[in-house]
Design an enzyme around this catalytic site. Structure first.
Site, PDB file in Angstrom:
ATOM      1  N   ASP A 262      38.656  53.733 -27.148  1.00  0.00           N
ATOM      2  CA  ASP A 262      38.361  53.092 -25.876  1.00  0.00           C
ATOM      3  C   ASP A 262      37.330  52.002 -26.169  1.00  0.00           C
ATOM      4  O   ASP A 262      36.716  51.987 -27.247  1.00  0.00           O
ATOM      5  CB  ASP A 262      37.820  54.145 -24.904  1.00  0.00           C
ATOM      6  CG  ASP A 262      37.324  53.554 -23.605  1.00  0.00           C
ATOM      7  OD1 ASP A 262      38.075  52.760 -22.996  1.00  0.00           O
ATOM      8  OD2 ASP A 262      36.193  53.860 -23.198  1.00  0.00           O
TER       9      ASP A 262
ATOM     10  N   ASP B 214      35.192  58.196 -23.913  1.00  0.00           N
ATOM     11  CA  ASP B 214      33.942  58.674 -23.325  1.00  0.00           C
ATOM     12  C   ASP B 214      34.124  59.310 -21.952  1.00  0.00           C
ATOM     13  O   ASP B 214      33.135  59.735 -21.346  1.00  0.00           O
ATOM     14  CB  ASP B 214      32.952  57.512 -23.192  1.00  0.00           C
ATOM     15  CG  ASP B 214      33.410  56.489 -22.163  1.00  0.00           C
ATOM     16  OD1 ASP B 214      34.512  55.918 -22.327  1.00  0.00           O
ATOM     17  OD2 ASP B 214      32.693  56.285 -21.160  1.00  0.00           O
TER      18      ASP B 214
END
Length: 233
Positions: free
Chosen positions: A18, A180
């Site tokens: 990400d 995350d």
């Protein structure tokens, strides 16, 4: 983790990252863009902390959340217009306040040196993500980049992850998603791949409660964590 859930490989054949909240802390720049948009509508600014809680889901969702938090909710054509207005503003706020998160460069360099192909799968627009990765000298080490506007459905749908893996030529079960947030976990599960989460990103729920296969304090810890026998498939 049940028997049907893929386990993190000892060292995956590919790693997807990400971007926002995982490789970079972009919240200050995103907040600056949001506040420029709100100011055009004569609305007061939001704090970086407020905007941080709105990150995830792409630019349209960010705009929708920002106006809702400003007690001026938008929908339909009004939201369409605000999203169009946000596009050039967003691109003006990409690298001035954004910083690499601890271990980001080190992890990318480590896995690159080990010959493990990597990609970024993000809800951020493709051009914006590329600009940030180029700015920090990481883009050339990646085998692919898939932004939110390059797929039909953004995370938590698996589209971006599957598209990135196709470019890398690696099967989902042999790869690892590193993120995350719950969006990254859901996208990885939908793609059929294991997922690691990094603390300190953009999630209000503790990462230990999000159902990841592996949790690290920072990206500095990821290489060693993948090499520990306890993580082996």
């Amino acid at each position: 983790m049940d028997a049907s859930t893929p386990k993190p490989p000892r060292m995956p054949k590919a790693i997807l990252f990400d971007l926002d909240g995982t490789l970079v802390d972009s919240a200050p720049d995103i907040a600056a863009a949001v506040n420029e948009l709100l100011a055009a509508s004569r609305l007061p600014p939001l704090s970086v902390a407020q905007v941080t809680g709105m990150i995830g889901g792409g630019v349209r969702k960010l705009v929708e959340r920002a106006f809702a938090a400003s007690r001026a909710p938008l929908a339909g054509e009004a939201l369409d217009r605000a999203e169009r207005d946000m596009a050039p503003i967003y691109l003006r706020h990409l690298t001035r306040l954004t910083r690499l998160l601890p271990g980001a460069r080190e992890a990318i360099v480590h896995f690159s040196g080990a010959g493990i192909p990597m990609a970024v799968a993000t809800n951020k627009p493709q051009v914006a993500a590329r600009t940030i990765l180029l700015h920090f000298g990481l883009f050339e080490r990646l085998g692919a980049l898939v932004g939110g506007d390059a797929v039909t459905h953004k995370k938590p749908a698996p589209d971006a992850l599957l598209a990135a893996l196709e470019k890398l030529g690696v099967a989902p079960a042999d790869a690892l998603m590193v993120g995350d947030s719950i969006s990254d976990v859901k996208a990885a599960r939908a793609a059929g791949m294991p997922v690691a989460l990094i603390r300190g990103g953009y999630t209000e729920t503790p990462v230990e409660e999000l159902g990841a296969d592996l949790v690290c304090d920072s990206l500095l810890d990821l290489p060693a964590a993948l090499e520990r026998p306890a993580v082996a498939a």
